[in-house]
Write a protein that holds these residues in place. Structure first.
Motif, mmCIF file in Angstrom:
data_model
loop_
_atom_site.group_PDB
_atom_site.id
_atom_site.type_symbol
_atom_site.label_atom_id
_atom_site.label_comp_id
_atom_site.label_asym_id
_atom_site.label_seq_id
_atom_site.Cartn_x
_atom_site.Cartn_y
_atom_site.Cartn_z
ATOM 1 N N HIS A 1 -43.286 -15.682 29.411
ATOM 2 C CA HIS A 1 -42.278 -15.530 28.362
ATOM 3 C C HIS A 1 -42.015 -14.037 28.154
ATOM 4 O O HIS A 1 -42.957 -13.267 27.920
ATOM 5 C CB HIS A 1 -42.785 -16.107 27.035
ATOM 6 C CG HIS A 1 -43.094 -17.561 27.054
ATOM 7 N ND1 HIS A 1 -42.226 -18.508 26.532
ATOM 8 C CD2 HIS A 1 -44.181 -18.238 27.501
ATOM 9 C CE1 HIS A 1 -42.778 -19.703 26.664
ATOM 10 N NE2 HIS A 1 -43.956 -19.569 27.245
ATOM 11 N N ILE B 1 -41.206 -11.464 25.766
ATOM 12 C CA ILE B 1 -41.166 -11.229 24.327
ATOM 13 C C ILE B 1 -40.290 -10.016 24.025
ATOM 14 O O ILE B 1 -39.479 -10.013 23.093
ATOM 15 C CB ILE B 1 -42.586 -11.018 23.778
ATOM 16 C CG1 ILE B 1 -43.497 -12.194 24.160
ATOM 17 C CG2 ILE B 1 -42.553 -10.807 22.267
ATOM 18 C CD1 ILE B 1 -43.023 -13.537 23.670
ATOM 19 N N TYR C 1 -45.175 -9.520 27.075
ATOM 20 C CA TYR C 1 -45.005 -10.678 27.948
ATOM 21 C C TYR C 1 -46.153 -11.651 27.698
ATOM 22 O O TYR C 1 -47.327 -11.267 27.729
ATOM 23 C CB TYR C 1 -44.999 -10.258 29.421
ATOM 24 C CG TYR C 1 -44.009 -9.152 29.704
ATOM 25 C CD1 TYR C 1 -42.673 -9.424 29.962
ATOM 26 C CD2 TYR C 1 -44.412 -7.819 29.648
ATOM 27 C CE1 TYR C 1 -41.761 -8.397 30.172
ATOM 28 C CE2 TYR C 1 -43.515 -6.789 29.853
ATOM 29 C CZ TYR C 1 -42.187 -7.085 30.122
ATOM 30 O OH TYR C 1 -41.295 -6.068 30.318
ATOM 31 N N LEU D 1 -51.587 -12.378 26.386
ATOM 32 C CA LEU D 1 -50.480 -11.474 26.079
ATOM 33 C C LEU D 1 -50.643 -10.202 26.896
ATOM 34 O O LEU D 1 -51.714 -9.600 26.930
ATOM 35 C CB LEU D 1 -50.482 -11.151 24.588
ATOM 36 C CG LEU D 1 -49.331 -10.301 24.059
ATOM 37 C CD1 LEU D 1 -47.989 -10.989 24.286
ATOM 38 C CD2 LEU D 1 -49.546 -10.006 22.577
ATOM 39 N N ALA E 1 -42.507 -5.799 19.119
ATOM 40 C CA ALA E 1 -42.714 -7.051 19.844
ATOM 41 C C ALA E 1 -43.493 -8.100 19.062
ATOM 42 O O ALA E 1 -43.438 -9.288 19.409
ATOM 43 C CB ALA E 1 -43.423 -6.775 21.171
ATOM 44 N N PRO F 1 -41.007 -11.034 17.414
ATOM 45 C CA PRO F 1 -40.553 -12.127 18.273
ATOM 46 C C PRO F 1 -41.683 -12.935 18.890
ATOM 47 O O PRO F 1 -41.489 -14.103 19.220
ATOM 48 C CB PRO F 1 -39.704 -11.434 19.340
ATOM 49 C CG PRO F 1 -40.024 -9.987 19.247
ATOM 50 C CD PRO F 1 -40.465 -9.726 17.848
ATOM 51 N N LEU F 2 -42.875 -12.341 19.060
ATOM 52 C CA LEU F 2 -43.996 -13.125 19.558
ATOM 53 C C LEU F 2 -44.247 -14.325 18.652
ATOM 54 O O LEU F 2 -44.527 -15.436 19.128
ATOM 55 C CB LEU F 2 -45.261 -12.261 19.634
ATOM 56 C CG LEU F 2 -46.542 -13.007 20.017
ATOM 57 C CD1 LEU F 2 -46.471 -13.500 21.457
ATOM 58 C CD2 LEU F 2 -47.774 -12.127 19.797
ATOM 59 N N VAL G 1 -42.471 -17.517 19.291
ATOM 60 C CA VAL G 1 -42.826 -18.248 20.514
ATOM 61 C C VAL G 1 -44.124 -19.020 20.327
ATOM 62 O O VAL G 1 -44.232 -20.190 20.739
ATOM 63 C CB VAL G 1 -42.937 -17.271 21.709
ATOM 64 C CG1 VAL G 1 -43.377 -18.008 22.981
ATOM 65 C CG2 VAL G 1 -41.606 -16.568 21.946
#
Length: 265
Positions: free
Chosen positions: A4, A6, A22, A37, A44, A47-48, A51
Motif C-alpha cells: 500500500h 501511504i 509503504y 511499515l 504519512a 493516511p496510514l 488504511v
C-alpha cells in the motif's frame, strides 16, 4: 504480498500526498496477516490510519533518518505509548542506530521513555549493511546505498515474490544487487537529467532508475519519491527511454498485489 502506498512525495509532503510510507502485508501459512511499515515520513501517519489501525502493525523498517522518511514516527510513538489499550507490546523498529536519540530530540526530552509511562513503546533494532532478518513471513536483506547520510535499501521476499525498495540513493552496485529479478522494484527518481546534474550521490534521475532496472532485470518498476516541484511525467519518460518493462508512477492510495502468477509470467 500487498504493498500500500501511504505516501510517496519526495523530500517533503506535497500538495497531493504525504512523504514516504509503504505498508506491506502478507499472509503466513496459518492465514495470519502480517503488517510491516516501510518508512513513515512527514505527513504519512494520518493516511496510514485510513488504511489500518496502527495497533495492528507488527514492525517498522526505516531506510534512513531524513525527515521525509522517519519524522511521523513521533506520532506513531505517541499512539503506541498512550493508547487506551494497555496490552500493546513494544513495537519493533529496524532503523539506523541514531533513531532513538533523534526521536527524543524532536520531542524535546532526555531518554527514550515518554512522560507518564514506564517503558519504551518501541523496541529498537539497528540496521547494518548486508544484515538479513525476518519478520513473520517477510525475509529482508539490507544493503547500504549511496546517499549523503547512512541509508539503506531493502530486498523483501515473501513466499515466491520479491519486492525491492531503493530508499534514497544514487546509482550504486548495491542497488543492482537488491533489485536483481525483483517482481516489483519500488525505485526513487527524485531528480531529472540536466536540471539536477550539479548534485551527485543524492538521488536517482528517471534515467538512472531505468538503467538500474535494466541492469537488475527487474520485472516491474514503480517510480516514487518525486518532489512536488517536478513534473512526474519527466522522470517517467526518462525511465521509459531505457526500460521497456511495465513501468508506472507511485500514487497515494495505490495498492500493488504480488503473487506467484506474477513470477510465473
Amino acid at each position: 504480498m500487498r504493498i500500500h502506498v501511504i505516501g510517496c512525495s519526495g523530500s517533503f509532503a506535497g500538495p497531493r500526498g504525504a512523504a514516504s510510507g509503504y505498508l506491506l502485508e502478507h499472509e503466513d501459512e496459518s492465514g495470519r496477516t502480517w503488517r510491516v511499515l516501510m518508512d513513515l515520513g512527514s505527513g504519512a501517519f494520518g493516511p496510514l490510519q485510513s488504511v489500518i489501525d496502527p495497533a495492528d502493525l507488527d514492525a517498522v523498517i526505516v531506510s534512513h533518518l531524513h525527515p521525509d522518511h522517519y519524522l511521523d514516527l513521533t506520532g506513531l510513538e505517541v499512539f503506541w505509548a498512550y493508547h487506551q489499550r494497555d496490552d500493546l507490546p513494544q513495537l519493533p523498529i529496524h532503523a539506523p542506530r541514531p533513531l532513538p536519540e533523534r526521536l527524543s530530540a524532536v520531542l524535546g526530552r532526555s531518554g527514550n521513555i515518554p512522560a507518564g509511562v514506564d517503558c519504551e513503546p518501541f523496541d529498537h533494532h539497528v540496521l547494518e549493511d548486508r544484515r538479513r532478518f525476518s519478520i513473520g513471513p517477510f525475509d529482508i536483506l539490507v544493503r547500504e546505498v549511496l546517499h549523503p547520510v547512512e541509508a539503506y535499501g531493502f530486498r523483501i521476499t515473501a513466499g515466491d515474490t520479491v519486492l525491492t525498495y531503493s530508499g534514497d540513493t544514487d546509482t550504486c552496485a548495491a542497488l543492482d544487487e537488491l533489485a536483481a529479478d525483483a517482481d516489483l522494484f519500488l525505485c526513487e527518481a527524485g531528480y531529472i537529467e540536466g536540471r539536477d546534474d550539479r548534485f551527485s550521490g543524492v538521488h536517482l534521475t528517471g534515467l538512472r532508475a531505468g538503467q538500474a532496472a535494466v541492469a537488475s532485470r527487474a520485472r516491474r518498476v514503480v517510480l516514487t519519491h518525486i518532489a512536488a516541484w517536478t513534473d512526474p511525467e519527466v522522470p517517467l519518460a526518462e525511465a521509459r527511454s531505457v526500460y521497456d518493462g511495465p513501468l508506472e508512477l507511485a500514487a497515494p492510495g495505490a495498492v500493488y498485489e504480488l503473487d506467484r502468477a506474477d513470477r510465473a509470467a
